[in-house]
Structures are given as structure tokens and as C-alpha cells.
Design an enzyme around this catalytic site. Structure first.
Site, PDB file in Angstrom:
ATOM      1  N   GLU A 142      -5.199   1.908   2.384  1.00 58.97           N
ATOM      2  CA  GLU A 142      -5.133   1.169   3.332  1.00 58.97           C
ATOM      3  C   GLU A 142      -4.886   1.001   4.553  1.00 58.97           C
ATOM      4  O   GLU A 142      -5.891   0.836   5.410  1.00 58.97           O
ATOM      5  CB  GLU A 142      -3.878  -0.495   3.264  1.00 58.97           C
ATOM      6  CG  GLU A 142      -3.764  -1.293   4.121  1.00 58.97           C
ATOM      7  CD  GLU A 142      -2.932  -1.872   5.552  1.00 58.97           C
ATOM      8  OE1 GLU A 142      -3.546  -2.527   6.427  1.00 58.97           O
ATOM      9  OE2 GLU A 142      -2.584  -0.547   5.210  1.00 58.97           O
ATOM     10  N   GLU A 143      -4.217   1.831   5.057  1.00 57.68           N
ATOM     11  CA  GLU A 143      -4.662   2.269   6.679  1.00 57.68           C
ATOM     12  C   GLU A 143      -6.117   3.039   6.696  1.00 57.68           C
ATOM     13  O   GLU A 143      -6.216   2.865   8.482  1.00 57.68           O
ATOM     14  CB  GLU A 143      -3.478   3.529   6.654  1.00 57.68           C
ATOM     15  CG  GLU A 143      -1.585   3.259   6.492  1.00 57.68           C
ATOM     16  CD  GLU A 143      -0.836   1.959   7.283  1.00 57.68           C
ATOM     17  OE1 GLU A 143      -2.052   1.379   8.102  1.00 57.68           O
ATOM     18  OE2 GLU A 143      -0.626   2.385   7.408  1.00 57.68           O
ATOM     19  N   HIS A 199       3.574   2.792  12.511  1.00 52.52           N
ATOM     20  CA  HIS A 199       2.386   3.547  12.842  1.00 52.52           C
ATOM     21  C   HIS A 199       3.297   5.345  13.766  1.00 52.52           C
ATOM     22  O   HIS A 199       2.349   5.772  15.109  1.00 52.52           O
ATOM     23  CB  HIS A 199       0.787   3.039  13.606  1.00 52.52           C
ATOM     24  CG  HIS A 199       0.192   2.468  12.355  1.00 52.52           C
ATOM     25  ND1 HIS A 199      -0.425   1.895  13.055  1.00 52.52           N
ATOM     26  CD2 HIS A 199       0.641   2.078  11.077  1.00 52.52           C
ATOM     27  CE1 HIS A 199      -1.206   1.246  11.847  1.00 52.52           C
ATOM     28  NE2 HIS A 199      -0.664   1.041  11.258  1.00 52.52           N
ATOM     29  N   ASP A 246       6.069   0.714   6.356  1.00 50.15           N
ATOM     30  CA  ASP A 246       4.594   0.625   6.406  1.00 50.15           C
ATOM     31  C   ASP A 246       4.464   1.625   5.554  1.00 50.15           C
ATOM     32  O   ASP A 246       3.789   3.101   6.215  1.00 50.15           O
ATOM     33  CB  ASP A 246       3.593   0.628   8.461  1.00 50.15           C
ATOM     34  CG  ASP A 246       2.376   0.641   7.825  1.00 50.15           C
ATOM     35  OD1 ASP A 246       2.175  -0.025   7.059  1.00 50.15           O
ATOM     36  OD2 ASP A 246       1.898   0.562   9.219  1.00 50.15           O
ATOM     37  N   HIS A 270       0.804  -0.889  -0.082  1.00 45.91           N
ATOM     38  CA  HIS A 270      -0.019   0.086   0.278  1.00 45.91           C
ATOM     39  C   HIS A 270       0.948   1.638  -0.133  1.00 45.91           C
ATOM     40  O   HIS A 270       1.903   1.272   0.930  1.00 45.91           O
ATOM     41  CB  HIS A 270      -1.045   0.180   0.775  1.00 45.91           C
ATOM     42  CG  HIS A 270      -0.379  -0.147   2.356  1.00 45.91           C
ATOM     43  ND1 HIS A 270       0.367   1.174   3.133  1.00 45.91           N
ATOM     44  CD2 HIS A 270      -0.339  -1.462   3.766  1.00 45.91           C
ATOM     45  CE1 HIS A 270       0.069   0.935   4.561  1.00 45.91           C
ATOM     46  NE2 HIS A 270       0.122  -0.129   4.601  1.00 45.91           N
ATOM     47  N   ASP A 299       3.696  -6.500   3.458  1.00 49.90           N
ATOM     48  CA  ASP A 299       2.954  -5.134   4.082  1.00 49.90           C
ATOM     49  C   ASP A 299       2.850  -5.585   5.763  1.00 49.90           C
ATOM     50  O   ASP A 299       2.784  -5.447   6.609  1.00 49.90           O
ATOM     51  CB  ASP A 299       1.134  -5.208   4.177  1.00 49.90           C
ATOM     52  CG  ASP A 299       1.060  -3.761   4.868  1.00 49.90           C
ATOM     53  OD1 ASP A 299       2.253  -3.272   5.556  1.00 49.90           O
ATOM     54  OD2 ASP A 299       0.094  -3.940   5.348  1.00 49.90           O
TER      55      ASP A 299
END
Length: 458
Positions: A327-328, A425, A293, A281, A355
Site C-alpha cells: 500500500e505504501e 511514516h 501504520d 496493509h 488503516d
């Protein structure tokens, strides 16, 4: 005579399989050599992270990443590069968040670093302040009931289980308090939520991530705090149930924005209508460069096709690298890709996703039929010389998961997971945390599996 013919057939089969095995061994070795000697995934990741940076869906960074990856795949001479339009949510964090423990009997007032959860509403300039109720899970929330929760801030403090070797399993066991916690707390009259960060480490770095508001439930503001601050707050609450917490956020959801999945492909020479997808992503959270990520997975996916072009490999089937968008905080790109695949009558014979960060490859997991799994497991010995031993039942990824209803086998690339949830994140998921050799080994491993699927199907 029958026995002689049978024996001859067995001998013929043996030598055919031996020749096939030797060919595959040499090809896998050649893929790894190309990636390790002349790989470009690391250079691509450097540009993506340092020249573009954060790429939250709907942001200028996401738009820049779409155009750059389109141009990058065109520069490699892929047969086709195209965009798939998709409407995405446009959540913005707004001004810097503020957090503070107030009127503690032990420490008085103390600043606490907080980050708003993705898709959350903001408090506005006045902030939210209230007494704190600590819970571990939704069952405890239900037992306490409205009388204990109304008008207060709920503090979800269930840690990821440190005993689990698979840190993604630990993450799965804790993440529902972030995803659904604010709505669950709001059902009992809470006015705000504080969530312990989804991290395997004790440190001072808070982790964001999406929350999903339920229908017909008030939307309340929600923030995450670091694991160290969660331990501090929990310790203070044990002796002081009148302690209050203050936080101020300015997040808001703006109107949806047009964005794109970016698709590059090499057309198959024998079965062009059979498609093998590899992707990651392109969007990331807004706090950092999104290196692990999922910048790493996107660049590895482009690298898979680039490796084949560099080696002058002509695939039997069509190979696609897909940069999925959103995606997030929405999964809009993955859903749109599957929707268009169905509308266009496309035949996907496999989909792979990277991912889980750009760490050292240890294996792959696959979701498919027993027959497909048997063939997949049979390739394990080809990877053992590269210290890749884990071929297991069960795998995939968020973006490719919507393809499963079309009976597409899903493959998840598995790197070592022990460090991933230090960066996931956070504001420290930056280029410098990625090891070049590990990233290139991962791209080579992914390309090798794609090669085998291209040659033999699933």
C-alpha cells in the site's frame, strides 16, 4: 377485519424487530467482552513489530511478515489460508541520509535531519547543494516560473491545517506537495526538493512517504524535514535568499520482487459465495516497526476472524481477513486483489479497512448506495454504549478502493485521529505507542460491524 389484521401484523413486526435488536445487542456485548478479556491483537502486534519490524515491500521484513501471518491464521484454524502472488516495487533507502543548511548569514552551517521520500532517486555521494526557493503550492511554483527555479532546490512548506478536527482532511490538503512536488518542481528546472513533513505536530521528527514521478519529466532527489526544521529554514530564508541547502541520499529503485497478499477465511454456512472482507496493509515504511501504520489494522483484521472462532460463531457468509502488500509505495496488493476478484467472479458484499492507527474507536464511514447507507446508519444505536457515535456517509481505504468499480460497499474504520500524524511514516511508529485497550476496542468494533453485515447484508 382488515384493520385488525393490519394491527396484528404491526404487533408481530414490532416484537420480531425487538427480538432481533435484543439478539444483536447481546452479540455485540459478547464480542466486546471476548476482545477485552481474551483478545490477542496486542500480542500479535508485539510479535510483528518486535520480531519482524520494518516491512517495506520487497524487503526481507515484508517476506517474513507474509510467512508469519500465514502461519498465524493457520494456527487459529481458519477454514482456508492462502497467498495471492503480486509483483511489487523494490525501493531501498541506502546509506544514512545527510542534510545541512550552508552559508547562512545568521547561523552559518547547521546539520538538518532529512529522510528520502519513498520511490525517490538518490543524489549519490556528491549530494545536491543549491540555493533554496520556498513555495506553498503548485500555483506559486507556476507563478515563479523557470527563471526563478532552474538550478535551485524547491522547498515545499505548506503545513497541514491545524484548525481541522479531522486530521486526515488536513493531511489530504497538504500531501500533494510530497506526492507530486518533485515532478512539479522538475518541470521548471529544479535540481532537488525539500518537503515539510506531513505532521500535525511541531517536533524534530521527519516523516517519509511516497513521491510519484511523472512521465517524461526528469527525476530529481527529494527529502522531507521535520516541522521544526521547516520553520527554521523558512525563517532564515526571509532574510537570506542566498542561503543554500545540501542533502545527500543513496536511494534507488531495484528490480521488482515477487510478494504476496495473505488471505485467511471462514467459510459461510448459508451463503458461502457472498464474501465480506476486512483488512489492512502488511507493508510498512522502513524507518520504524510500523505499529500504527498498519500493523495495528492487520492484527485487528486477523482478530476479527479469531474472535468469531473463539466464540464458536458460524457466519452465514464467507469472512475474509486480507493482509494487503505494498500500500505504501504502489498499492499493488489492493489492485491485484480486486483484479483476481473480478477474474474469479467473486461476489463481495462489503469490504472494510483499518488503516488509521490503533487508537480509540469513534466510528465508521461507508461509501455505498442510499439503501445501503440507510441500513448501515441504522446500526449506530448498537454502538453508542461503547462511546462509538460516528456513522457517516463516505469511507473506505486505499487497499479496498479498487473494489469500488465492482459496486462493493466500502467501510473505513475510524479511530480518534488526533495523535496519528505524530507517528505516521516516522522512525517512532513503534509498538510502545499503541495502547492495548484501544487496539482491542477497535477490533471488537470492527467485528461487531462485520457480524451485522453477515446477519443482514447491506
Amino acid at each position: 377485519m382488515k384493520k385488525l389484521l393490519l394491527f396484528s401484523a404491526l404487533i408481530c413486526t414490532f416484537f420480531t424487530l425487538k427480538a432481533q435488536s435484543d439478539k444483536d445487542t447481546k452479540m455485540v456485548r459478547a464480542i466486546f467482552d471476548e476482545a477485552l478479556e481474551r483478545g490477542e491483537s496486542y500480542q500479535m502486534l508485539h510479535f510483528l513489530t518486535k520480531n519482524i519490524g520494518p516491512r517495506l515491500a520487497g524487503s526481507p521484513g515484508a517476506a517474513a511478515a507474509v510467512e508469519w501471518t500465514r502461519q498465524q491464521m493457520m494456527s487459529y484454524g481458519f477454514d482456508t489460508v492462502f497467498l495471492q502472488p503480486v509483483m511489487v516495487p523494490h525501493w531501498v533507502r541506502g546509506k544514512q541520509e545527510k542534510g545541512r543548511i550552508v552559508n547562512s548569514q545568521k547561523i552559518g552551517s547547521m546539520p538538518i535531519k532529512v529522510v528520502a521520500l519513498g520511490n525517490s532517486v538518490g543524489t549519490g555521494p556528491d549530494g545536491t547543494v543549491a540555493e533554496v526557493v520556498e513555495v506553498q503550492d503548485f500555483d506559486e511554483l507556476e507563478k515563479l516560473g523557470r527563471a526563478a527555479i532552474e538550478g535551485k532546490i524547491v522547498f515545499f512548506n505548506r503545513p497541514m491545517d491545524p484548525k481541522l478536527m479531522d486530521t486526515f482532511a488536513a493531511y489530504s490538503g497538504a500531501v500533494n506537495q510530497r506526492g507530486a512536488g518533485p515532478s512539479e518542481a522538475a518541470k521548471y528546472g529544479a535540481i532537488g526538493v525539500v518537503v515539510r513533513s506531513m505532521s500535525s505536530f511541531k517536533d524534530d521528527v521527519p516523516h517519509t512517504g511516497s513521491t510519484n514521478y511523472a512521465l517524461n519529466v526528469p527525476k530529481i532527489p527529494a527529502v522531507a524535514i521535520s516541522t521544526n526544521d521547516a520553520d527554521l529554514l523558512s525563517g532564515l530564508l526571509k532574510d537570506d535568499n542566498e542561503l543554500k541547502f545540501y542533502f545527500e541520499t543513496h536511494a534507488q529503485m531495484l528490480p521488482e520482487v515477487l510478494s504476496y497478499n495473505v488471505v485467511g477465511e471462514i467459510r459461510g454456512s448459508e451463503k458461502p459465495d457472498e464474501i465480506i472482507v476486512v483488512g489492512g496493509h502488511l507493508d510498512s515504511w522502513d524507518l520504524s516497526e510500523g505499529a500504527h501504520d498498519d500493523g495495528a489494522g492487520c492484527m485487528q483484521s486477523i482478530e476479527v476472524l479469531r474472535l468469531f472462532k473463539a466464540m464458536n460463531y458460524k457466519p452465514k457468509r464467507t469472512l475474509r481477513a486480507v493482509m494487503f502488500m505494498n500500500e505504501e509505495n504502489g498499492l499493488r496488493g489492493g489492485r491485484k486483489y480486486a483484479e483476481l476478484a473480478a477474474e474469479n467472479g467473486e461476489k463481495h458484499i462489503a469490504a472494510m479497512e483499518s488503516d488509521r492507527g490503533g487508537f480509540l474507536p469513534i466510528g465508521f464511514g461507508m461509501t455505498g448506495t442510499d439503501k445501503q447507507l440507510k441500513k448501515f446508519m441504522g446500526w449506530k444505536s448498537l454502538f453508542e454504549p461503547y462511546n462509538i457515535f460516528q456513522f457517516k456517509n463516505g469511507g473506505g481505504g486505499a487497499d479496498i478502493s479498487p473494489l469500488r468499480v465492482q459496486d462493493v460497499p466500502l467501510i473505513g474504520y475510524i479511530p480518534d485521529s488526533q495523535r496519528y500524524f505524530k507517528y505516521h511514516h516516522t522512525g517512532i511508529d513503534n509498538f510502545e505507542t499503541v495502547n492495548q485497550r484501544e487496539l482491542e476496542l477497535g477490533a471488537a468494533a470492527m467485528a461487531s460491524v462485520i457480524y451485522l453485515i453477515d446477519q443482514y447484508g447491506l
